[in-house]
Design a protein around this motif. Structure first.
Motif, mmCIF file in Angstrom:
data_model
loop_
_atom_site.group_PDB
_atom_site.id
_atom_site.type_symbol
_atom_site.label_atom_id
_atom_site.label_comp_id
_atom_site.label_asym_id
_atom_site.label_seq_id
_atom_site.Cartn_x
_atom_site.Cartn_y
_atom_site.Cartn_z
ATOM 1 N N ILE A 224 -0.922 -46.001 -28.174
ATOM 2 C CA ILE A 224 -0.469 -45.076 -27.138
ATOM 3 C C ILE A 224 -0.988 -45.441 -25.752
ATOM 4 O O ILE A 224 -0.268 -45.334 -24.755
ATOM 5 N N ILE A 225 -2.215 -45.888 -25.681
ATOM 6 C CA ILE A 225 -2.919 -45.940 -24.400
ATOM 7 C C ILE A 225 -2.254 -46.846 -23.376
ATOM 8 O O ILE A 225 -2.254 -46.552 -22.175
ATOM 9 N N ASP A 226 -1.662 -47.946 -23.814
ATOM 10 C CA ASP A 226 -1.029 -48.856 -22.847
ATOM 11 C C ASP A 226 0.220 -48.260 -22.218
ATOM 12 O O ASP A 226 0.707 -48.758 -21.201
ATOM 13 N N SER A 227 0.747 -47.184 -22.817
ATOM 14 C CA SER A 227 1.926 -46.526 -22.269
ATOM 15 C C SER A 227 1.566 -45.466 -21.225
ATOM 16 O O SER A 227 2.447 -44.813 -20.670
ATOM 17 N N ILE A 228 0.273 -45.288 -20.988
ATOM 18 C CA ILE A 228 -0.179 -44.273 -20.034
ATOM 19 C C ILE A 228 -0.664 -44.967 -18.768
ATOM 20 O O ILE A 228 -1.715 -45.610 -18.761
ATOM 21 N N PRO A 229 0.080 -44.875 -17.676
ATOM 22 C CA PRO A 229 -0.316 -45.560 -16.442
ATOM 23 C C PRO A 229 -1.316 -44.749 -15.624
ATOM 24 O O PRO A 229 -1.490 -43.541 -15.850
ATOM 25 N N ASP A 230 -1.974 -45.398 -14.688
ATOM 26 C CA ASP A 230 -2.750 -44.664 -13.698
ATOM 27 C C ASP A 230 -1.825 -43.670 -12.997
ATOM 28 O O ASP A 230 -0.644 -43.944 -12.782
ATOM 29 N N GLY A 231 -2.360 -42.522 -12.659
ATOM 30 C CA GLY A 231 -1.564 -41.513 -11.970
ATOM 31 C C GLY A 231 -0.747 -40.631 -12.882
ATOM 32 O O GLY A 231 -0.031 -39.747 -12.410
ATOM 33 N N ALA A 232 -0.828 -40.853 -14.203
ATOM 34 C CA ALA A 232 -0.074 -40.025 -15.149
ATOM 35 C C ALA A 232 -0.665 -38.619 -15.217
ATOM 36 O O ALA A 232 -1.833 -38.391 -14.893
ATOM 37 N N CYS A 233 0.162 -37.671 -15.654
ATOM 38 C CA CYS A 233 -0.283 -36.300 -15.872
ATOM 39 C C CYS A 233 -0.347 -36.068 -17.376
ATOM 40 O O CYS A 233 0.595 -36.408 -18.101
ATOM 41 N N ILE A 234 -1.447 -35.478 -17.856
ATOM 42 C CA ILE A 234 -1.758 -35.481 -19.285
ATOM 43 C C ILE A 234 -1.713 -34.084 -19.888
ATOM 44 O O ILE A 234 -2.175 -33.111 -19.299
ATOM 45 N N GLN A 235 -1.157 -34.019 -21.100
ATOM 46 C CA GLN A 235 -1.306 -32.865 -21.997
ATOM 47 C C GLN A 235 -1.780 -33.375 -23.336
ATOM 48 O O GLN A 235 -1.196 -34.295 -23.915
ATOM 49 N N LEU A 236 -2.867 -32.814 -23.827
ATOM 50 C CA LEU A 236 -3.393 -33.187 -25.135
ATOM 51 C C LEU A 236 -3.427 -31.969 -26.046
ATOM 52 O O LEU A 236 -3.805 -30.871 -25.627
#
Length: 453
Positions: A224-236
């Motif tokens: 998953i992690i490589d699909s999350i760019p800098d500046g992304a907004c997160i929900q966990l």
């Protein structure tokens, strides 16, 4: 019409006039009610819940009261875990599992006597438009708040999910002031003039212990992690995979947070400086949540009187039309079971409700529609020490997320985007995400179902 009083000399007098103990509050405001609601999670008022249960046990109420109770501490559920209490109140439960499960067991053992609790399904974003539409405005709403400020305002603190809409619509309101409740901002404030009674009681806030992450959790997070760019907004969401992703995000920059649950992994990102919220399209520079459950008081202190922490109701935070306005929105949640058509079960096992519907679909839809956004549903491929596959031919379970909403699915064997795939391709892709021991049988069953040749 409510008139807010801003004369600071008058505010303490009004506070004292409304101050009473929990028993007084219940016996003066609750005797003739039909529908009572409580705050959720850490906002469930401990002293008021105890007094309410005691009044029920003593037969104080004039009629059986429909009572909304969400997930709360074991201390609170213990007050209700008595057939004499359940004889006088009818529990309405949007969450099954954890501490709440003990209430159902007691009810099953006394079916000749109690009002059996009822489960309410529904997306978290629909609690107000669904549940309150069905049952009407609460006669009485009770919840925990942070101490009042000099202008007469209390903060909802850690729960805006249901407490905010219930408080806005309730005919009477009682707050339990807890010095341990963090003060947060956003829509989660209420003025002294809007409150009918005040109870002071300090109790430990509900805690959500962190669980040890498995090797599979880390393998899944790697996909998953490589699909999350800098500046992304997160929900966990809750679980080992979201926690593992949170640890990996400690290497990312300028993240934003727009989430149903404020969990430990997200607070760690705030503490580490990974979160700036500077690229969010809405609520820039602010973290938005509707519920917080954290492992200890040090985490709660990060939220206290922090102007970047905005608490809003689930009807807003979980609204897919709001979520999709945030660019690079990344949603990560877990599942119990998925079939070869892509239907997902996340709240039940073999048709038995084990939790609540929650906000999974809200964020799946919102993140998938976000510009540059992605939705991930992730879990280990097996359960019961590898004896059961979580990828099955046909879902023999309650559907949480429809196949037409599912985007990325992840196990320790890979990640696949099902959106736009034909039935044939998605069946093959999901078989490849299954544990190798189950792939031959899944392939044979897919053939028998006519999904693949």
């Amino acid at each position: 019409m409510t008139h807010y009083r801003y004369d600071q000399a008058e505010i303490p007098k009004l506070y004292q006039a409304k101050l009473m103990d929990a028993d007084q509050a219940i016996r003066s405001l609750a005797q003739d009610v039909n529908f009572v609601t409580f705050g959720c999670y850490a906002a469930t008022p401990v002293a008021l819940a105890k007094a309410y249960a005691q009044a029920a046990r003593e037969g104080y109420f004039k009629q059986v009261i429909d009572t909304y109770l969400f997930r709360c501490s074991s201390q609170v559920t213990e007050f209700f875990n008595d057939p004499e209490v359940l004889e006088s109140i009818h529990l309405m439960l949007p969450f099954i599992g954890g501490e709440i499960g003990s209430l159902l067991k007691t009810a099953r053992n006394h079916l000749d006597k109690v009002q059996y609790p009822e489960y309410i399904s529904g997306h978290f974003s629909h609690m107000e438009s669904g549940f309150l539409t069905q049952y009407g405005d609460p006669d009485l709403h009770m919840f925990q708040v942070s101490p009042m400020d000099e202008n007469g305002y209390f903060s909802f603190g850690l729960d805006g999910s249901f407490s905010i809409p219930a408080a806005r619509r309730a005919k009477r309101i009682v707050v339990e002031v807890n010095e341990n409740m963090p003060r947060t901002f956003g829509d989660g404030i209420i003025h002294l003039s809007e409150i009918d009674a005040i109870v002071e009681h300090n109790s430990e806030l509900l805690r959500l212990p962190t669980k040890a992450m498995t090797d599979n959790d880390h393998r899944i997070a790697d996909f998953i992690i490589d699909s999350i760019p800098d500046g992304a907004c997160i929900q966990l969401g809750i679980g080992g995979v979201p926690d593992a992703v949170g640890k990996y995000l400690l290497d990312k920059n300028d993240l934003g947070i727009h989430t149903e649950l404020m969990c430990a992994s997200l607070i760690d990102l705030v503490k580490n400086g990974n979160v700036t919220n500077k690229y969010k399209n809405i609520h820039r520079h602010h973290t938005v949540f509707n519920v917080a459950m954290l492992p200890d008081s040090s985490y709660y202190k990060v939220m206290d009187n922090n102007p970047s922490m905005l608490c809003y109701p689930a009807s807003y935070v979980n609204d897919a039309s709001v979520i999709e306005k945030i660019d690079k929105m990344i949603s990560i949640n877990s599942f119990v079971e998925i079939d070869l058509l892509g239907q997902v079960a996340s709240e039940s096992v073999a048709w038995k409700q084990i939790t609540g519907t929650g906000g999974q679909v809200d964020f799946v839809r919102g993140a998938s529609a976000s510009k540059g956004g992605k939705s991930f549903l992730a879990a280990a491929s097996t359960a019961k020490n590898g004896t059961i596959s979580k990828i099955v031919p046909r879902l023999n379970n309650i559907v949480t997320t429809a196949r037409t909403d599912v985007q990325h699915v992840v196990t320790e064997y890979g990640c696949v985007n099902l959106a736009g795939m034909s039935n044939v391709k998605r069946a093959k892709a999901l078989i490849n995400l299954a544990h190798p021991d189950f792939r031959p049988s899944l392939t044979e069953q897919a053939k028998a179902m006519g999904l693949i040749r």
